[in-house]
Every structure is written in structure tokens, then in C-alpha cells.
Design an enzyme around this catalytic site. Structure first.
Site, PDB file in Angstrom:
ATOM      1  N   ARG A  26       0.835  -1.269   0.091  1.00 14.99           N
ATOM      2  CA  ARG A  26       0.093  -0.048  -0.045  1.00 14.99           C
ATOM      3  C   ARG A  26       0.729   1.496  -0.117  1.00 14.99           C
ATOM      4  O   ARG A  26       0.401   2.350   0.574  1.00 14.99           O
ATOM      5  CB  ARG A  26      -1.180   0.006   1.125  1.00 14.99           C
ATOM      6  N   ARG A  30      -2.459   6.605   0.169  1.00 18.42           N
ATOM      7  CA  ARG A  30      -2.513   6.473   1.223  1.00 18.42           C
ATOM      8  C   ARG A  30      -1.835   7.526   2.607  1.00 18.42           C
ATOM      9  O   ARG A  30      -2.211   8.378   2.787  1.00 18.42           O
ATOM     10  CB  ARG A  30      -2.248   5.068   2.028  1.00 18.42           C
ATOM     11  N   ARG A  39      -4.913  12.439  -6.642  1.00 20.10           N
ATOM     12  CA  ARG A  39      -6.247  12.124  -6.730  1.00 20.10           C
ATOM     13  C   ARG A  39      -7.649  12.967  -6.581  1.00 20.10           C
ATOM     14  O   ARG A  39      -8.414  12.849  -7.427  1.00 20.10           O
ATOM     15  CB  ARG A  39      -6.650  11.189  -5.345  1.00 20.10           C
ATOM     16  N   ASP A  76      -6.812  -1.572  -7.729  1.00 23.71           N
ATOM     17  CA  ASP A  76      -7.321  -2.064  -6.232  1.00 23.71           C
ATOM     18  C   ASP A  76      -7.911  -3.612  -6.652  1.00 23.71           C
ATOM     19  O   ASP A  76      -7.993  -4.005  -7.833  1.00 23.71           O
ATOM     20  CB  ASP A  76      -8.653  -1.435  -5.740  1.00 23.71           C
ATOM     21  N   TYR A 153     -15.656 -10.269  -0.536  1.00 24.18           N
ATOM     22  CA  TYR A 153     -16.418  -9.086  -0.644  1.00 24.18           C
ATOM     23  C   TYR A 153     -17.641  -8.978  -1.647  1.00 24.18           C
ATOM     24  O   TYR A 153     -18.603  -8.497  -1.478  1.00 24.18           O
ATOM     25  CB  TYR A 153     -15.263  -7.931  -1.523  1.00 24.18           C
TER      26      TYR A 153
END
Ligand code: CP3
Length: 348
Positions: A26, A30, A39, A76, A153
Site C-alpha cells: 500500500r 494513502r 487523486r 485495487d 467482498y
């Protein structure tokens, strides 16, 4: 193209390296303000993931700003359900959510097996741009979720402490669960092959929710599918990271992959005993990076000592947390580099 820094690939293959390579799960996103700025420019997380130019930009940021030994493509694990016909949304503070979930045979029938470029061409394009812009500086890591984590998920509809709905399906309707896991596995193999064609040097499978399963369930519903993927990917080395699955390490010795990732609940010494042929990756507790610099240095050195030199890729035991200071990450990275180089020099 010849890589200028191929430490990670040599370590994955179990070859000699002049120091231990290091990167962070990651790392792309982040923690960096530069990520948040990109972003913002993209609009939202999903717009960033599907914008190849900007995804390439945030992939390279940690190479420039943190001096890690590898780039990991910004994407992702949830692009696979989307490619199969089950879209997700990313809600600020709440994480990923699926407006529709998989509950029945009819739901599974409606899903299709992702082919690769057709649905996920934006990831291939981001990989090609990244590869060109990295210009051989460091290897490029591709990735996917392991089938069980993706299944979790798709059935649960969001993250969960217990994944009770997803686990209920394993016990109530195992045949259905296996059908869904197989569709995910076939899609994932196509997706990883696409990533190889687009230029990745190494691949990692993230089984983030492995720890919710019993050893028997893990073997049947997760490892069986990870094993199919490892057998299908012969072109580049594969890393399997199963968070919380310390109980499965002896069985993982049979996986056709080069590297096994460890979280901080697993000791390097115990893992070495049951995985003598694999390279190990990990495993500093990410929370160490909240500590003062001397403590970070001390804990990082202890981690390097616990794995020893060779067949080790330094990393955290899970992804870096969003509120960790990038300067703490730099201390971790610098300590791995200098301390492991000293140990190699001393051993000669
Ligand atoms: O490693 C990297 O830096 C590459 C990019 C990457 C992301 N997600 C970007 C991301 C990778 C490898 C992932 C994998 C992923 N995604 C996993 C497996 C790894 C793990 O941590 O266990 C999982 C479980 C997901 C699902 C997911 N995506 C969650 C639960 C969330 C919300 C909370 C969070 O920040 O993790 C995401 C969103 C996400 N994926 C973000 C990033 C940078 C944060 C979104 C943002 O704030 O921009």
C-alpha cells in the site's frame, strides 16, 4: 529492458543480493500528500484507478519520494468483481461497498469470466505507461486479490470483522461457493496473464481475509484456488501474502510460488522451518512506524536479524496505515538498506 535495480527479483529467486530489498504494501497512495493531490485531480478514487496516466503517476511517486526497491501498480483488488459484472463504489471513511451482492446460483450465472484487456485494458495501459516511465529503475509489481478474499467482498458486500455472510455460504452452500470461487479464479488468471503481457516483473496475490477461516476451510476454499493460480503463472515469480494464515504455512510449502509474505503474527524462524525453499517477505508491525526514530531503527534491525541475509524481501506485515508519517517510512527503508548491506559486508 535490463533493470538497473533488480534486487527484488534476485531475492525472490533466492539469488545472492548485496543487501535486502525493501518496499511497502500500500505504498502507492494513502500516506503521501502528492498522492492526495493527484487523486484530487482525478476526481475520485475510482476515477484515479481507471485513468492510466494518473495511475502511473501515483505508482511512481513512492519510487521517487521513498526510494523503495520496487513499484506496485496503483489499482485495487476489487477491479475483478467489477470486470465480472459486479461493480463497487468507494465511500470515504467506509471503504468499498457493493450495491449488489452474490447470494444465489442465478447471481453466479449472471457473472462472466473476465478475459483481460477487454474489461481491464485501463490497468494494462497504466502498466505500459509505468513501465516506460520507470525506464528500468526498479521492477514493477502487479497484483490481484486471492479468490477467497474477492469472494468475501462479493458475497458480504463490504468489509467486515467476521465476514459472516460470506462464511455462511461456505458452510450452507459449498457447491455454490466453489462455483463462484472457480469463476473468480479463471478471471484472475486471465487478468494476471494480461498484466504479464503489459510488462510486470513479479506478481503478488493478496489474501487479506485469510485469517477469518479455519485451517480446514482455508485449505478447501482458499489454498486450492491460490494453487491453481500459482500453477498457471509460469512467466514471472509469484508472491502469496495470506494475512492471518500462520496456520497454513506448512501447507503453503507446496505452492508453486517463489515468495510467501508474512504478517507480524508470524515469526521468521518458525516460517523458515516450514518453508525452507521459499523467499520470505515482511513483516514489521506497521504500528512500529508510530514510534520515535530510535525505536523504529531498533525494531527494523531486529526484523532484519530475525530473517537473516538472503531469501528475504523486507516489508511491513500489512499495508502501511494512512496516518503514518512518511518520514517514519523513510527511516524504516534507510535502516533496511544500510543495516542489511553492513551484514552482507561482514559475512564476507
Ligand atoms: O499497494 C499499493 O500501494 C497499490 C495499490 C493498492 C490499493 N489497494 C489502492 C487503494 C493495493 C495493492 C490495494 C489492495 C487492496 N484493496 C486490498 C489488499 C491489501 C490489503 O491491504 O489487505 C484490499 C483488502 C483492498 C480493498 C480496499 N480498497 C479497501 C478495504 C479500501 C478502503 C480502505 C483503505 O484505504 O484501504 C480500499 C481503497 C484503497 N485502495 C485506497 C488505496 C490507496 C484508499 C482510497 C483513497 O483514500 O484514495
Amino acid at each position: 529492458m535490463q533493470l538497473q535495480n533488480d534486487l527484488l527479483l534476485r531475492a525472490a529467486k533466492g539469488e545472492y543480493t548485496e543487501r535486502t530489498p525493501v518496499w511497502l504494501m500500500r505504498q502507492a497512495g494513502r500516506i503521501l500528500k502528492e498522492y492526495r493531490a493527484t487523486r484530487e485531480k482525478a476526481g475520485s478514487f475510482i476515477q484515479l484507478v481507471t485513468n492510466p496516466e494518473l495511475a502511473a503517476e501515483v505508482t511512481i511517486q513512492p519510487v521517487d519520494l521513498l526510494c523503495v526497491d520496487a513499484a506496485i501498480i496503483f489499482s485495487d483488488i476489487l477491479v475483478i468483481p467489477e470486470a465480472m459484472g459486479l461493480p463497487y463504489v468507494m465511500e470515504e471513511k467506509k471503504g468499498p461497498q457493493f450495491p449488489n451482492t452474490i447470494q444465489s446460483a442465478a447471481d453466479i450465472d449472471k457473472l462472466h469470466i473476465a478475459q483481460g484487456e477487454e474489461e481491464l485494458g485501463y490497468v494494462a495501459e497504466a502498466l505500459r505507461i509505468t513501465k516506460r516511465e520507470l525506464n528500468g529503475r526498479v521492477p514493477l509489481i502487479g497484483f490481484a486479490g486471492a479468490p477467497f478474499t474477492i469472494f468475501a467482498y462479493m458475497v458480504e458486500g463490504s468489509g467486515s470483522k467476521t465476514f459472516s455472510k460470506a462464511k455462511a455460504m461456505l458452510y450452507r452452500e459449498p457447491v455454490l461457493a466453489h462455483q463462484l470461487l472457480q469463476k473468480i479464479t479463471d478471471s484472475t488468471i486471465n487478468y494476471l496473464k494480461m498484466q504479464i503481457t503489459a510488462g510486470v516483473d513479479i506478481l503478488q496475490l493478496f489474501d487479506s481475509w485469510a485469517g477469518v477461516l479455519s485451517p480446514e476451510a482455508y485449505s478447501e476454499f482458499s489454498l486450492a484456488y491460490i494453487s491453481q493460480i500459482c500453477d498457471a503463472i509460469t512467466e514471472v515469480p509469484v508472491t502469496v501474502f495470506a494475512k492471518g494464515a500462520f496456520f497454513a504455512l506448512p501447507e503453503m510449502a507446496n505452492l508453486n510460488c517463489r515468495t510467501i509474505g508474512l504478517d507480524w503474527n508470524m515469526s521468521a524462524a518458525d516460517a523458515r522451518k516450514v518453508l525452507p525453499n521459499h523467499t520470505l517477505q515482511g513483516n514489521l508491525d506497521p504500528c512500529v512506524l508510530y514510534a520515535e526514530p530510535q525505536q523504529i531503527v531498533k525494531q527494523t534491525k531486529a526484523m532484519i536479524d530475525s530473517f537473516g541475509i538472503g531469501k528475504h524481501i523486507a516489508n511491513l506485515g500489512h499495508g502501511v496505515y494512512p496516518d503514518i508519517n512518511p518520514d517514519a517510512v523513510r527511516i524504516f527503508i534507510d535502516t533496511v538498506k544500510t543495516y542489511s548491506a553492513e551484514k552482507v559486508a561482514q559475512s564476507k
